[in-house]
Design a protein around this motif. Structure first.
Motif, PDB file in Angstrom:
ATOM      1  N   ALA A   1       0.788  -1.377  -0.182  1.00 57.99           N
ATOM      2  CA  ALA A   1       0.104   0.170   0.017  1.00 57.99           C
ATOM      3  C   ALA A   1       0.770   1.337   0.007  1.00 57.99           C
ATOM      4  O   ALA A   1       0.416   2.355  -0.719  1.00 57.99           O
ATOM      5  N   SER A   2       1.946   1.113   0.877  1.00 58.00           N
ATOM      6  CA  SER A   2       2.666   2.538   0.898  1.00 58.00           C
ATOM      7  C   SER A   2       3.566   2.659  -0.588  1.00 58.00           C
ATOM      8  O   SER A   2       3.933   3.807  -1.030  1.00 58.00           O
ATOM      9  N   ALA A   3       3.607   1.568  -1.338  1.00 56.72           N
ATOM     10  CA  ALA A   3       4.137   1.976  -2.889  1.00 56.72           C
ATOM     11  C   ALA A   3       2.942   2.179  -3.646  1.00 56.72           C
ATOM     12  O   ALA A   3       3.464   2.185  -4.989  1.00 56.72           O
ATOM     13  N   LYS A   4       1.779   2.407  -3.479  1.00 56.22           N
ATOM     14  CA  LYS A   4       0.807   2.667  -4.237  1.00 56.22           C
ATOM     15  C   LYS A   4       0.547   1.933  -5.306  1.00 56.22           C
ATOM     16  O   LYS A   4       0.094   2.161  -6.218  1.00 56.22           O
ATOM     17  N   ALA A   5       0.452   0.480  -4.841  1.00 58.99           N
ATOM     18  CA  ALA A   5       0.243  -0.644  -5.876  1.00 58.99           C
ATOM     19  C   ALA A   5      -1.138  -1.220  -5.605  1.00 58.99           C
ATOM     20  O   ALA A   5      -1.668  -1.665  -6.509  1.00 58.99           O
ATOM     21  N   LEU A   6      -1.991  -0.651  -4.767  1.00 56.80           N
ATOM     22  CA  LEU A   6      -3.293  -1.276  -4.570  1.00 56.80           C
ATOM     23  C   LEU A   6      -4.264  -0.190  -4.435  1.00 56.80           C
ATOM     24  O   LEU A   6      -3.990   1.009  -3.982  1.00 56.80           O
ATOM     25  N   LEU A   7      -5.249  -0.430  -5.193  1.00 55.47           N
ATOM     26  CA  LEU A   7      -6.456   0.497  -5.467  1.00 55.47           C
ATOM     27  C   LEU A   7      -7.337   0.868  -4.003  1.00 55.47           C
ATOM     28  O   LEU A   7      -7.418  -0.245  -3.341  1.00 55.47           O
ATOM     29  N   ASP A   8      -7.428   1.994  -3.880  1.00 56.14           N
ATOM     30  CA  ASP A   8      -8.257   2.468  -2.847  1.00 56.14           C
ATOM     31  C   ASP A   8      -9.915   2.013  -2.967  1.00 56.14           C
ATOM     32  O   ASP A   8     -10.393   2.475  -4.206  1.00 56.14           O
ATOM     33  N   LEU A   9     -10.428   1.161  -2.393  1.00 53.86           N
ATOM     34  CA  LEU A   9     -11.777   0.622  -2.750  1.00 53.86           C
ATOM     35  C   LEU A   9     -12.830   1.622  -1.926  1.00 53.86           C
ATOM     36  O   LEU A   9     -14.283   1.442  -2.347  1.00 53.86           O
ATOM     37  N   LYS A  10     -12.529   2.527  -1.349  1.00 52.88           N
ATOM     38  CA  LYS A  10     -13.397   3.306  -0.529  1.00 52.88           C
ATOM     39  C   LYS A  10     -14.456   3.996  -1.598  1.00 52.88           C
ATOM     40  O   LYS A  10     -15.667   4.188  -1.392  1.00 52.88           O
ATOM     41  N   PRO A  11     -13.952   4.579  -2.641  1.00 48.95           N
ATOM     42  CA  PRO A  11     -14.865   5.570  -3.493  1.00 48.95           C
ATOM     43  C   PRO A  11     -15.832   4.350  -4.242  1.00 48.95           C
ATOM     44  O   PRO A  11     -16.632   4.903  -4.835  1.00 48.95           O
ATOM     45  N   HIS A  12     -15.675   3.114  -4.124  1.00 55.95           N
ATOM     46  CA  HIS A  12     -16.461   2.162  -4.865  1.00 55.95           C
ATOM     47  C   HIS A  12     -17.199   1.461  -4.112  1.00 55.95           C
ATOM     48  O   HIS A  12     -17.994   0.481  -4.428  1.00 55.95           O
ATOM     49  N   GLN A  13     -17.555   1.684  -2.603  1.00 53.82           N
ATOM     50  CA  GLN A  13     -18.333   0.853  -1.749  1.00 53.82           C
ATOM     51  C   GLN A  13     -19.674   1.298  -1.879  1.00 53.82           C
ATOM     52  O   GLN A  13     -20.417   0.293  -1.724  1.00 53.82           O
ATOM     53  N   GLU A  14     -20.250   2.544  -2.378  1.00 52.06           N
ATOM     54  CA  GLU A  14     -21.509   2.550  -2.808  1.00 52.06           C
ATOM     55  C   GLU A  14     -22.148   1.713  -3.855  1.00 52.06           C
ATOM     56  O   GLU A  14     -23.081   1.324  -3.715  1.00 52.06           O
ATOM     57  N   LYS A  15     -21.397   1.969  -4.874  1.00 51.07           N
ATOM     58  CA  LYS A  15     -21.764   0.935  -6.031  1.00 51.07           C
ATOM     59  C   LYS A  15     -21.711  -0.364  -5.878  1.00 51.07           C
ATOM     60  O   LYS A  15     -22.693  -1.131  -6.316  1.00 51.07           O
ATOM     61  N   TYR A  16     -20.698  -0.821  -5.021  1.00 43.36           N
ATOM     62  CA  TYR A  16     -20.567  -2.306  -4.489  1.00 43.36           C
ATOM     63  C   TYR A  16     -20.809  -2.491  -3.152  1.00 43.36           C
ATOM     64  O   TYR A  16     -19.762  -2.523  -2.320  1.00 43.36           O
ATOM     65  N   PRO A  17     -21.964  -2.342  -2.528  1.00 41.43           N
ATOM     66  CA  PRO A  17     -22.317  -2.458  -1.191  1.00 41.43           C
ATOM     67  C   PRO A  17     -21.525  -3.905  -0.482  1.00 41.43           C
ATOM     68  O   PRO A  17     -21.410  -3.556   0.548  1.00 41.43           O
TER      69      PRO A  17
END
Length: 413
Positions: free
Chosen positions: A104-120
C-alpha cells in the motif's frame, strides 16, 4: 496469517521478472470472443480451489473470463515486487495480511472506498472490525478481507473433567492450574502444547495482559505488561506442564491418553482431528481463549486487492464484490475450510450448527492482527530468538526483553 504462510522469500526478483509476461495482465484485457480477461493471482492451497468459485462468477458475468494463477507463498512476495516495479501484473491479487503496509505504501493497491456505494458488498459494516484493520492503510481501504483465521483453545473434555474442569479454563490462572494438574498424570505426560516457534503467541498473551506492543512508534517490549506475559508463558515450560522439544505431531499427541491434552491453534485443526482421530468424537472441544485483562487472540488470513495499474478495474471490483457475498463465502468455507470474513456468512448452518466452528466466530469478536507496519516481520523474528534464550533457560526474562526492546527500537528507526 496461517503459520505455513509466513515463509522466507526465496526467489530472485530478477529471475521472476522474466516470468511475468506469461502470467500478468495482457495489457488490453481482451479475452476470447470479446470477453474481458481478468487475471487473478492466488497463493498456496487456497488458490487451487479458487477456479471453482471463479466458474460460478463467470456464469453470472459471461462477459468476463477469469484466469487464476496459483503461486507458492515462498515466491509470491518477490513476484509481487516485480509486478509493482514493472506496473504489469494481475488485476486481482491475494495479499497476506502482513504484506498490506508494504504494498500500500508503494501505491500498488487500489483504494476501494470510493467504490463501496456502487458495490455494497465491499462496505465495512459487512466485516468483523478486526479484519478491517488488515485492509486499511493511511485512511484508504486497499483490500477486502477474504478469509480469516484466529486462534482458540483445543482441549480434551474427558481429561479436563478428570482433573476437575467440567468446562474449559476461563482465566490465565485456571489455564495454568489445569495444565499442571494434567501434567501430573504420569511420566511423559504434559498439560498443554505451546509452540515456542509460533511468533504470534507471546504477543497475543502480552495483549491479553494489556500491552499495546508498540505505542506512538515506541516498542513496549520491556514494560511490565509485556514482561509479565512472557513470564507467564515461560512458566509452562519451567513447571513442566508444556514440552520444549517433544517433536510430536499434535493430533498424535491429542489421541488416546493424550500426551498433549490442550493446545492453541487455528480452524484447520478441526478437520484434521475429525479426519485423523475420529475415535475422539465427543471427547474434545474448542473454547475461546482464557482471559487476563482480556482474551484477545491473533488474527490472520488473506485479503483480496486490486492492482492499481490494472486496466480492468471495473471487472475486478465486480469480482471482489462477488467474493464478498455471504453465500460465496459460505461455499468457500465448504470447499477449503477457510473461515469467512463476512459476519452474515456465519449464519450458514455449516458454521452455525457446528459447535467447534461456532467458537471461532465468538473468538473473532476479540481478535486483532499483529501490528500492521512494514518492519513487523523482522521484529517478530527477533522476538523468537529472544524467547528461545528465555524458555531454554540461558537468559533471564527482564534482561533479555530489555535487549529485545533495544533491537526493536533500532528496527523501527
Amino acid at each position: 496469517m496461517k503459520k505455513k504462510m509466513v515463509t522466507a522469500v526465496l526467489a530472485s526478483t530478477l529471475l521472476l521478472s522474466g516470468m511475468l509476461a506469461g502470467c500478468g495482465s495482457d495489457g488490453n484485457g481482451s479475452g476470447k470472443d470479446g470477453q474481458v480477461t481478468l487475471n487473478v493471482w492466488g497463493m498456496g492451497e487456497e488458490a487451487k480451489s479458487l477456479p471453482k468459485i471463479a466458474e460460478a462468477f463467470e456464469k453470472d458475468n459471461p462477459d468476463i473470463d477469469v484466469k487464476v494463477q496459483a503461486l507458492p507463498w515462498d515466491t509470491a512476495h518477490d513476484k509481487l515486487l516485480t509486478a509493482v516495479a514493472s506496473k504489469k501484473g494481475p488485476d486481482v491479487l491475494q495479499m497476506g495480511t502482513t504484506w498490506i503496509p508494504e504494498f500500500a505504501s508503494a501505491k500498488a493497491l487500489l483504494d476501494l472506498k470510493p467504490h463501496q456505494e456502487k458495490y455494497p458488498e465491499l462496505k465495512n459494516d459487512n466485516f468483523y472490525e478486526g479484519t478491517l484493520n488488515t485492509a486499511a492503510y493511511e485512511g484508504a481501504v486497499v483490500g477486502v478481507p477474504w478469509y480469516i483465521d484466529t486462534r482458540v483453545l483445543y482441549y480434551r473434555t474427558d481429561l479436563l473433567e478428570s482433573v476437575g474442569y467440567k468446562q474449559a479454563p476461563k482465566t490465565w490462572e485456571e489455564l495454568s492450574d489445569a495444565a499442571q494438574k494434567l501434567a501430573k498424570r504420569g511420566k511423559g505426560k504434559y498439560g498443554i502444547s505451546l509452540d515456542a516457534k509460533e511468533q504470534s503467541l507471546g504477543f497475543m498473551f502480552a495483549r491479553q495482559n494489556g500491552s499495546k506492543l508498540i505505542d506512538g512508534g515506541k516498542p513496549q517490549f520491556n514494560q511490565p505488561e509485556f514482561v509479565e506475559a512472557i513470564e507467564y508463558l515461560n512458566s509452562f515450560y519451567t513447571n513442566g506442564s508444556a514440552p520444549k522439544d517433544l517433536g510430536l505431531d499434535i493430533v498424535q499427541g491429542f489421541k488416546g491418553d493424550a500426551i498433549l491434552p490442550m493446545f492453541i491453534s487455528g480452524p484447520w485443526m478441526v478437520k484434521l482431528i475429525n479426519d485423523q482421530a475420529p475415535e475422539l468424537k465427543g471427547k474434545w472441544a474448542t473454547a475461546v481463549l482464557p482471559m487476563k485483562k482480556n482474551n484477545i487472540s491473533a488474527l490472520g488470513g488473506s485479503n483480496l486487492s486490486i492492482f492499481q495499474h490494472s486496466k480492468n478495474q471495473e471487472e475486478a471490483l465486480k469480482f471482489l464484490a462477488y467474493m464478498s457475498k455471504p453465500e460465496t463465502q459460505a461455499e468457500w468455507f465448504k470447499l477449503t475450510q477457510s473461515m469467512p470474513s463476512t459476519k452474515k456468512a456465519w449464519e450458514d448452518p455449516a458454521l452455525k450448527d457446528d459447535a467447534n466452528f461456532r467458537v471461532f466466530g465468538q473468538q473473532l469478536e476479540a481478535s486483532e492482527p499483529m501490528p500492521l507496519i512494514k518492519p513487523w516481520e523482522k521484529i517478530a523474528q527477533s522476538y523468537l530468538q529472544t524467547f528461545e534464550k528465555i524458555y531454554r533457560g540461558t537468559g533471564d526474562v527482564k534482561p533479555e526483553l530489555d535487549a529485545f526492546n533495544k533491537q526493536a527500537e533500532q528496527i523501527l528507526n
